[in-house]
Design an enzyme around this catalytic site. Structure first.
Site, short mmCIF file in Angstrom:
data_model
loop_
_atom_site.label_atom_id
_atom_site.label_comp_id
_atom_site.label_asym_id
_atom_site.label_seq_id
_atom_site.Cartn_x
_atom_site.Cartn_y
_atom_site.Cartn_z
N MET A 33 0.85 -1.19 0.00
CA MET A 33 0.00 0.00 0.00
C MET A 33 0.88 1.25 0.00
O MET A 33 1.99 1.22 0.51
CB MET A 33 -0.85 -0.02 1.26
CG MET A 33 -2.07 0.85 1.18
SD MET A 33 -2.68 1.24 2.79
CE MET A 33 -4.08 0.21 2.95
N CYS A 34 0.38 2.31 -0.58
CA CYS A 34 1.13 3.56 -0.59
C CYS A 34 0.16 4.72 -0.49
O CYS A 34 -1.03 4.57 -0.74
CB CYS A 34 1.90 3.72 -1.91
SG CYS A 34 3.18 2.50 -2.14
N GLY A 35 0.70 5.86 -0.15
CA GLY A 35 -0.09 7.08 -0.19
C GLY A 35 0.59 8.07 -1.11
O GLY A 35 1.82 8.17 -1.11
N ARG A 80 -1.02 4.91 5.37
CA ARG A 80 -0.86 4.19 4.10
C ARG A 80 0.60 3.94 3.76
O ARG A 80 0.88 3.18 2.82
CB ARG A 80 -1.50 4.98 2.95
CG ARG A 80 -2.99 5.14 3.03
CD ARG A 80 -3.53 5.80 1.77
NE ARG A 80 -3.41 4.92 0.62
CZ ARG A 80 -4.33 4.04 0.24
NH1 ARG A 80 -5.46 3.95 0.91
NH2 ARG A 80 -4.15 3.27 -0.80
#
Lengths: 302, 227
Positions: free
Chosen positions: A1-3, A32
């Protein structure tokens, strides 16, 4: 997951607050991406005959000034070095290509994070708040900036694997998602003479867009071409010298929200990152449509 | 009116206070402020209260709602009113993906646009969207109604069962086994009632109706033993 986050200021009066707003947005994406964070800030343009490079070495005591002296001597040019934690911003009175080539050849242990005449790139391990503090993001002025917070799932937590990825002067890309045809695309780009620094799929996307831009495509045309050639899941935010772009794949599995007022345009993976922007209560807020290219440029905003 | 300021009260505490209410509670009006895009606000309500959520929210707002009426004045993140059982959830702004996903009953009104997968796997909920919906809306819709006053994206109603779809604007494409159907006086009356319950002004005669052609293998009697 990333933001991922991006902020583009239409109103020049807001420029002194760019870093402070981006910092709040970046910290808003901590859940995130708590492993590492990266930012690209467009500010402090150098003179037309100068270039600036953001460089990195893991050793916080790396002898940047010595490197700067050698570079000045080798290129017979004026060199200014500004050290920020384990990064350095090196301003060189020479063409960007020759400065980069000299560093790559003479100091292969140094990584060039970004280059051009406007963009500075900082990426490091740790919580977004710590990374922002280490590089004094809060005090940075500028016209636009993008950021990334990473929760590593496929490859190691290193500075090298952190976003943004740079592939051309003043151009960078942040990515949330995963590409499924990055190996083929890397081969295709290598055959066309491009070189890669990591095994990361997002680097392939950055180099792909740089390749299209290098062919003469506009930002919008390069992104349209990406819709045909990139396979996988992605929400991209891209920064260029005078603009900012957002693109999502046709399936749109990776989240994104856009908000726009008369003063600014912002994108984030989740609204939480936009919640503290000035006037957001009255902003136009929407989810960017899949497979639709969104671009904003400083010329249009002016 | 009870006002909960989320800059002072954590989301868990807010939801617990709402869950602790009994059906005969006198605390029927609630207002939630300073949201900052928080996720999972006012989820799992089970009693007939009214909750106004003042601003923009994150994911899964008002999920699993029963009996309560929840109004969100701003924009909603992914999955607003997912699995709604009854009651009403109203969004005054736009909504992100999977609005009213898997809803079993009640009414969901989105006054702005909804994104992809609106009403995915709907099981009885009525959804009225004032604007447009994105791709794969009402995918595998089993029951209930989806009313779209604007346009619908690609593959509307793919693999649909018995849900009823009404669209006023254009449909980019119909999904597998979804066809246009005749708008009978019976359906016109149903649509008129849905629009009036939603408080959205539109002329029902301008809508077209879509539903299942019932030709997928799951409708074939030879497959009956597989289920």
């Amino acid at each position: 997951m990333c933001g991922i986050v991006g902020l583009f200021l239409k109103k020049p009066e807001l420029r002194p607050q760019l870093g402070a707003h981006l910092q709040t947005m970046l910290v808003g994406m901590t859940d995130r991406g708590p492993d590492s964070a990266g930012i690209a800030v467009y500010h402090r343009p150098v003179e037309a005959n100068q270039c600036k490079l953001t460089t990195f070495h893991a050793n916080p005591d790396y002898p940047w000034r010595k490197l700067g002296g050698q570079l000045a001597e080798a290129l017979n040019a004026e060199v200014d070095v500004e050290i920020k934690a384990n990064h350095a911003v090196i301003t060189v009175g020479a063409a960007e290509g020759s400065a980069r080539a000299w560093i790559t050849r003479s100091h292969p242990e140094v990584r060039i994070m970004g280059y051009g005449q406007l963009m500075e790139v900082y990426k490091d391990m740790g919580l977004p708040a710590d990374v922002a503090r280490r590089y004094s993001l809060e005090g940075m002025e500028g016209s636009h900036a993008i950021g990334h917070t990473r929760m590593a799932t496929e490859s190691a937590v290193t500075t090298e694997h952190s976003h943004p990825f740079t592939a051309a002067p003043d151009m960078c890309l942040v990515h949330n998602g995963s590409l499924s045809n990055h190996n083929n695309l890397r081969k295709w780009l290598r055959r066309r003479g491009l070189e890669f620094e990591t095994d990361n799929d997002s680097e392939v996307a950055a180099r792909y867009f740089a390749y299209r831009l290098g062919e003469g495509a506009t930002l919008a045309e390069a992104l349209e071409a990406g819709l045909r050639d990139l396979d996988g899941f992605y929400t991209f935010t891209m920064g260029t010298r005078d603009g900012f772009a957002v693109l999502r794949d046709g399936i749109a599995c990776k989240p994104a929200v856009l908000a726009e007022t008369d003063d600014w345009v912002a994108m984030a993976s989740e609204f939480r990152s936009l919640a503290n922007l000035p006037g957001v209560e009255k902003a136009n807020i929407w989810e960017p449509e899949p497979a639709v290219v969104y671009t904003w440029s400083l010329q249009e905003a002016a | 009116m009870n006002t909960i300021d989320l800059s002072k009260t954590p989301v868990r505490e807010l939801n617990q206070r709402l869950h602790d209410l009994t059906p005969d509670t006198n605390e029927r009006l609630w207002r939630i402020t300073n949201l900052k895009g928080e996720h999972a606000l006012a989820v799992g309500l089970t009693v007939p209260i009214e909750v106004e959520i003042d601003g923009h929210v994150g994911y899964y707002c008002a999920g699993m709602n029963k009996e309560a009426k929840v109004v969100i004045t701003g924009h909603c993140g992914v999955g607003v009113a997912e699995n709604i059982m009854s009651g009403e959830v109203r969004v005054k702004g736009n909504a992100s993906q999977a609005a009213a996903a898997s809803g079993h009953g009640g009414l969901v009104v989105i006054e702005g646009d909804a994104s992809a997968r609106c009403g995915i796997s709907m099981k009885g909920v009525d959804i009225v969207v004032g604007g447009s919906v994105g791709h794969m809306s009402a995918f595998m819709g089993q029951s209930g109604s989806l009313v779209v006053c604007g346009d619908a994206g690609q593959s509307l109603g793919d693999s649909i069962y018995e849900a009823r779809l009404y669209v006023q604007g254009s449909v980019e494409s119909l999904g597998s086994d979804c066809i246009e159907k005749e708008m009978t006086p019976h359906h016109l009356a149903k649509l008129e009632r849905l629009l009036s319950r939603a408080g959205i002004e539109a002329d029902p005669r301008r809508f077209r109706r879509y539903g299942s052609a019932r030709r997928l293998y799951s409708f074939h009697v030879d497959q009956a033993e597989q289920y």
